[in-house]
Design a protein around this motif. Structure first.
Motif, short mmCIF file in Angstrom:
data_model
loop_
_atom_site.label_atom_id
_atom_site.label_comp_id
_atom_site.label_asym_id
_atom_site.label_seq_id
_atom_site.Cartn_x
_atom_site.Cartn_y
_atom_site.Cartn_z
N ALA A 93 -18.12 12.67 44.41
CA ALA A 93 -18.77 12.13 43.21
C ALA A 93 -17.91 12.35 41.98
CB ALA A 93 -20.14 12.78 43.02
N VAL A 98 -21.04 9.43 40.42
CA VAL A 98 -22.26 9.70 41.20
C VAL A 98 -22.97 8.42 41.65
CG1 VAL A 98 -22.67 11.97 40.19
CG2 VAL A 98 -23.60 9.93 39.07
N GLU A 99 -22.71 7.29 40.96
CA GLU A 99 -23.39 6.05 41.32
C GLU A 99 -22.77 5.37 42.54
OE1 GLU A 99 -26.13 5.31 39.74
OE2 GLU A 99 -25.83 7.02 38.41
N THR A 128 -22.55 5.61 45.63
CA THR A 128 -23.10 6.29 46.80
C THR A 128 -22.53 5.74 48.11
OG1 THR A 128 -25.01 4.81 46.69
CG2 THR A 128 -25.23 6.99 45.67
#
Length: 227
Positions: free
Chosen positions: A58, A63-64, A66
């Motif tokens: 991340a 973090v987006e 995924t």
């Protein structure tokens, strides 16, 4: 004279504690990250050693991302397992003696590793030590890895022991901190034995019991760490 023992369960980290898998893990990370255009220096790898893959990735991808994080994590671990060829791994000095001694004392032994279960099983199989352990616990699906204490608390629950009846054997700062947060005694082994960050952690947690040794082979009788 019989020694009064307060420890009932031994919670082992795997990588760098039972076997030196550092070079294989770094090689797997390098190969994987190069596919994504990232040149991962050894210093960054070591700094994050002991954390779970999702948290590490991340920081590289955001973090987006995924799907990318999951894909890269799976690729890294598959690459690592492909590197476990016959003779690629051996138990670290002293590890077998500790495993045998704790078994002779009736200690319950559990592995708690941040890696996926497939990795843990592959390494344990390669080392030939599976029969020493009641169970294997993976932290890969936990929301947060070490230094959060969750993985060791799960190991304790599996062993049927209270936190203060557990001894964690670790080779990473994150792992020792996780043991301290869990309220468990610990043995810090390997490179971190002389690391200033470990000394700071110990000084900041005076109530936590942490034994420091550069090598398990440097302790004549592992029973001394139990009281």
């Amino acid at each position: 004279m019989q020694v009064r023992m307060t420890i009932r369960a031994i919670l082992w980290d795997l990588d760098g504690t039972l076997a030196d898998t550092t070079a294989l893990h770094y090689q797997a990370w390098r190969i994987t990250m190069q596919r994504y255009g990232v040149d991962l220096p050894y210093e960054s790898f070591i700094k994050d050693y002991g954390r779970n893959n999702a948290e590490i990735l991340a920081e590289h991808f955001g973090v987006e991302a995924t799907a990318t994080i999951e894909q890269a994590a799976n690729e890294k671990e598959a690459t690592f397992r492909s590197l476990i060829t016959p003779g690629a791994l051996q138990l670290l000095p002293g590890a077998l003696t500790w495993l045998q001694r704790f078994r002779s004392l009736g200690m319950t032994q559990v592995i708690g590793s941040s890696g996926p279960m497939a990795n843990i099983a592959a390494v344990v199989h390669a080392l030939g030590v599976g029969d020493f352990f009641l169970g294997l616990v993976s932290g890969v699906h936990l929301p947060k890895g070490k230094p959060e204490p969750t993985i060791f608390l799960r190991c304790a629950a599996l062993a049927g022991a209270a936190p203060d009846e557990c001894l964690v054997i670790e080779d990473s700062i994150h792992g020792i901190e996780a043991a301290m947060r869990a309220g468990m005694a610990s043995v810090a082994v390997g490179r971190i034995a002389t690391h200033p960050e470990l000394q700071t952690l110990i000084q900041e947690n005076p109530a936590a019991r942490c034994i420091v040794t550069p090598s398990l082979a440097g302790v004549d009788d592992p029973e001394v760490v139990l009281t």
